[in-house]
Motif scaffolding. Structure first.
Motif, mmCIF file in Angstrom:
data_model
loop_
_atom_site.group_PDB
_atom_site.id
_atom_site.type_symbol
_atom_site.label_atom_id
_atom_site.label_comp_id
_atom_site.label_asym_id
_atom_site.label_seq_id
_atom_site.Cartn_x
_atom_site.Cartn_y
_atom_site.Cartn_z
ATOM 1 N N SER A 13 -53.078 4.788 -4.176
ATOM 2 C CA SER A 13 -53.064 3.462 -3.551
ATOM 3 C C SER A 13 -52.064 3.364 -2.402
ATOM 4 N N ASP A 14 -51.025 4.167 -2.429
ATOM 5 C CA ASP A 14 -50.004 4.081 -1.376
ATOM 6 C C ASP A 14 -50.029 5.289 -0.438
ATOM 7 N N ALA A 15 -51.213 5.834 -0.189
ATOM 8 C CA ALA A 15 -51.337 6.984 0.714
ATOM 9 C C ALA A 15 -50.786 6.664 2.099
ATOM 10 N N ILE A 16 -50.783 5.386 2.452
ATOM 11 C CA ILE A 16 -50.275 4.958 3.766
ATOM 12 C C ILE A 16 -48.786 5.291 3.913
ATOM 13 N N LYS A 17 -48.121 5.470 2.794
ATOM 14 C CA LYS A 17 -46.705 5.875 2.823
ATOM 15 C C LYS A 17 -46.544 7.187 3.590
ATOM 16 N N GLY A 18 -47.506 8.092 3.414
ATOM 17 C CA GLY A 18 -47.465 9.349 4.149
ATOM 18 C C GLY A 18 -47.569 9.124 5.650
ATOM 19 N N THR A 19 -48.416 8.164 6.033
ATOM 20 C CA THR A 19 -48.584 7.836 7.452
ATOM 21 C C THR A 19 -47.295 7.263 8.026
ATOM 22 N N TRP A 20 -46.629 6.394 7.267
ATOM 23 C CA TRP A 20 -45.374 5.789 7.715
ATOM 24 C C TRP A 20 -44.309 6.844 7.967
ATOM 25 N N TYR A 21 -44.114 7.710 6.972
ATOM 26 C CA TYR A 21 -43.073 8.723 7.130
ATOM 27 C C TYR A 21 -43.452 9.749 8.197
ATOM 28 N N LYS A 22 -44.732 9.999 8.353
ATOM 29 C CA LYS A 22 -45.169 10.904 9.423
ATOM 30 C C LYS A 22 -44.833 10.288 10.781
ATOM 31 N N SER B 70 -49.537 6.304 17.449
ATOM 32 C CA SER B 70 -50.865 6.484 16.871
ATOM 33 C C SER B 70 -50.833 6.245 15.359
ATOM 34 N N ASN B 71 -49.837 6.803 14.693
ATOM 35 C CA ASN B 71 -49.706 6.625 13.247
ATOM 36 C C ASN B 71 -49.302 5.199 12.896
ATOM 37 N N LEU B 72 -48.439 4.614 13.686
ATOM 38 C CA LEU B 72 -48.047 3.224 13.449
ATOM 39 C C LEU B 72 -49.248 2.298 13.616
ATOM 40 N N GLN B 73 -50.087 2.594 14.587
ATOM 41 C CA GLN B 73 -51.283 1.776 14.823
ATOM 42 C C GLN B 73 -52.212 1.818 13.608
ATOM 43 N N ILE B 74 -52.353 2.967 13.003
ATOM 44 C CA ILE B 74 -53.180 3.098 11.794
ATOM 45 C C ILE B 74 -52.658 2.169 10.704
ATOM 46 N N ILE B 75 -51.348 2.152 10.535
ATOM 47 C CA ILE B 75 -50.735 1.307 9.496
ATOM 48 C C ILE B 75 -50.979 -0.165 9.802
ATOM 49 N N VAL B 76 -50.763 -0.561 11.043
ATOM 50 C CA VAL B 76 -50.945 -1.961 11.440
ATOM 51 C C VAL B 76 -52.400 -2.383 11.207
ATOM 52 N N GLU B 77 -53.332 -1.531 11.592
ATOM 53 C CA GLU B 77 -54.746 -1.869 11.457
ATOM 54 C C GLU B 77 -55.182 -1.996 10.003
ATOM 55 N N ARG B 78 -54.614 -1.185 9.136
ATOM 56 C CA ARG B 78 -55.017 -1.214 7.732
ATOM 57 C C ARG B 78 -54.388 -2.375 6.958
ATOM 58 N N GLN B 79 -53.363 -2.981 7.526
ATOM 59 C CA GLN B 79 -52.703 -4.119 6.869
ATOM 60 C C GLN B 79 -52.251 -3.765 5.453
ATOM 61 N N GLU B 80 -51.797 -2.535 5.270
ATOM 62 C CA GLU B 80 -51.315 -2.101 3.957
ATOM 63 C C GLU B 80 -49.795 -2.021 3.999
ATOM 64 N N GLY B 81 -49.218 -1.364 3.005
ATOM 65 C CA GLY B 81 -47.776 -1.219 2.941
ATOM 66 C C GLY B 81 -47.191 -0.738 4.255
ATOM 67 N N HIS C 239 -46.910 -2.307 6.943
ATOM 68 C CA HIS C 239 -47.525 -2.784 8.178
ATOM 69 C C HIS C 239 -46.606 -3.705 8.980
ATOM 70 N N GLN C 240 -45.742 -4.469 8.312
ATOM 71 C CA GLN C 240 -44.794 -5.311 9.061
ATOM 72 C C GLN C 240 -43.770 -4.445 9.799
ATOM 73 N N GLN C 241 -43.244 -3.447 9.091
ATOM 74 C CA GLN C 241 -42.276 -2.545 9.724
ATOM 75 C C GLN C 241 -42.924 -1.776 10.874
ATOM 76 N N ALA C 242 -44.175 -1.353 10.658
ATOM 77 C CA ALA C 242 -44.895 -0.609 11.703
ATOM 78 C C ALA C 242 -45.120 -1.487 12.926
ATOM 79 N N LYS C 243 -45.470 -2.743 12.695
ATOM 80 C CA LYS C 243 -45.705 -3.674 13.798
ATOM 81 C C LYS C 243 -44.422 -3.885 14.603
ATOM 82 N N GLN C 244 -43.304 -4.093 13.909
ATOM 83 C CA GLN C 244 -42.015 -4.288 14.587
ATOM 84 C C GLN C 244 -41.620 -3.044 15.377
#
Length: 109
Positions: free
Chosen positions: A59-68, A83-94, A96-101
């Motif tokens: 469920s938290d695979a997006i964590k890998g994207t964040w740290y990447k 590019s990786n931050l954009q994926i997080i923002v678009e998915r609106q998952e864990g 995503h607020q930090q990625a947007k900032q």
């Protein structure tokens, strides 16, 4: 785990490698290992770990994207980080607020 919590990343890396040799499917230790690589400036290894984590059906695979994304930032590869931050923002998952900032900060520089 104590070495990791004490931010002794070199020692934690040794422990995580030994542990994962016995229990390769432990995803929590995999992420911790990736963070250890990140904190010891072994960015390519960190990215490999985080990419592997992203491929897991958790469920938290997006964590890998964040740290990447953070690893790419440390390498000063802004394009890959964004590019990786954009994926997080678009998915609106864990994260995503930090990625947007972080994306806003990158776009303002």
């Amino acid at each position: 785990e104590t070495a990791y919590k004490n931010k002794d990343y070199e020692q934690a890396l040794i422990y995580s490698q030994s542990y994962l040799a016995l229990f390769p499917d432990n995803l929590e230790v995999q992420i911790d290992q990736g963070i250890c690589y990140l904190e010891t400036n072994q960015y390519d290894k960190a990215i490999d770990v985080f990419e592997s984590y992203e491929q897991q059906e958790v469920s938290d695979a997006i964590k890998g994207t964040w740290y990447k994304a953070l690893a790419y930032l440390k390498q000063k590869d802004i394009v890959q980080a964004q590019s990786n931050l954009q994926i997080i923002v678009e998915r609106q998952e864990g994260f995503h607020q930090q990625a947007k900032q972080l994306m806003e900060q990158l776009n303002n520089h």
